[in-house]
Design a protein around this motif. Structure first.
Motif, PDB file in Angstrom:
ATOM      1  N   GLN A 115      31.783 -37.035 -19.123  1.00 48.36           N
ATOM      2  CA  GLN A 115      32.553 -35.811 -19.329  1.00 48.36           C
ATOM      3  C   GLN A 115      33.708 -35.706 -18.337  1.00 48.36           C
ATOM      4  O   GLN A 115      33.851 -34.734 -17.601  1.00 48.36           O
ATOM      5  CB  GLN A 115      31.645 -34.586 -19.260  1.00 48.36           C
ATOM      6  CG  GLN A 115      30.616 -34.611 -20.360  1.00 48.36           C
ATOM      7  CD  GLN A 115      29.609 -33.498 -20.275  1.00 48.36           C
ATOM      8  OE1 GLN A 115      29.557 -32.774 -19.299  1.00 48.36           O
ATOM      9  NE2 GLN A 115      28.807 -33.368 -21.308  1.00 48.36           N
ATOM     10  N   ASP A 143      33.805 -39.346 -22.750  1.00 42.75           N
ATOM     11  CA  ASP A 143      33.747 -37.986 -23.274  1.00 42.75           C
ATOM     12  C   ASP A 143      32.350 -37.381 -23.266  1.00 42.75           C
ATOM     13  O   ASP A 143      32.185 -36.208 -22.944  1.00 42.75           O
ATOM     14  CB  ASP A 143      34.287 -37.945 -24.705  1.00 42.75           C
ATOM     15  CG  ASP A 143      35.755 -38.298 -24.774  1.00 42.75           C
ATOM     16  OD1 ASP A 143      36.447 -38.185 -23.739  1.00 42.75           O
ATOM     17  OD2 ASP A 143      36.203 -38.714 -25.862  1.00 42.75           O
ATOM     18  N   ASN A 144      31.338 -38.172 -23.626  1.00 44.09           N
ATOM     19  CA  ASN A 144      30.002 -37.610 -23.842  1.00 44.09           C
ATOM     20  C   ASN A 144      29.019 -37.845 -22.708  1.00 44.09           C
ATOM     21  O   ASN A 144      28.089 -37.061 -22.554  1.00 44.09           O
ATOM     22  CB  ASN A 144      29.417 -38.149 -25.145  1.00 44.09           C
ATOM     23  CG  ASN A 144      30.235 -37.724 -26.342  1.00 44.09           C
ATOM     24  OD1 ASN A 144      30.687 -36.596 -26.410  1.00 44.09           O
ATOM     25  ND2 ASN A 144      30.429 -38.629 -27.278  1.00 44.09           N
TER      26      ASN A 144
END
Length: 150
Positions: free
Chosen positions: A99, A95-96
């Motif tokens: 992405q 997610d971070n």
């Protein structure tokens, strides 16, 4: 023969160090990492739940010397918390960092980039399995040597 007995004592001391080190790692992880890996938007309930699991695992590993059955529970909880942290870490990287929506891409990235981290994860799993097996062995020994009920 004395040389052989020295090696057995060394193995015993090493086992105690593994158990205490894993318990300390879980204990400090349980108390200080309520916000996991700096993810400030992560759900606080799940972070507290994982911290509780790690804390109970650490106490179970340490109380093994008095109650092996609690050592068994601590070993299972330790393995569970290590597995949860791995899944969370892969999701966080997905997610971070990357992405992306793909869990597999994040897993491949972790395998490609974080080889040192994977080595530490393997060591944690090995320590958890060792502690679980050692507690099981102590539990069976306690059950076998217990006097028959009257």
């Amino acid at each position: 023969m004395e040389k052989f007995l020295k090696y057995l004592k060394t193995e015993s001391v090493g086992g105690h160090l593994i158990r205490i080190s894993l318990a300390c790692l879980l204990l400090f992880g349980g108390f200080t990492k309520l916000k996991l890996i700096g993810a400030l938007d992560y759900n606080l309930f799940w972070a507290i739940l994982l911290a509780g699991i790690e804390t109970f695992a650490a106490f179970g590993l340490l109380i093994h010397y008095k109650r092996p059955i609690l050592g068994l529970a601590g070993g299972v909880l330790a393995l569970l918390s290590i597995f949860i942290r791995i899944v969370f870490s892969i999701g966080w990287v997905r997610d971070n960092v990357l992405q992306t929506d793909s869990f597999i891409v994040a897993l491949n990235s972790i395998f490609g980039i974080y080889n040192n981290g994977l080595f530490h994860i393997t060591l944690l799993f090995g320590a958890g399995i060792y502690c679980l097996g050692n507690s099981y062995k102590a539990y069976i020994k306690e059950r076998i040597t217990r006097p028959w009920p009257h």
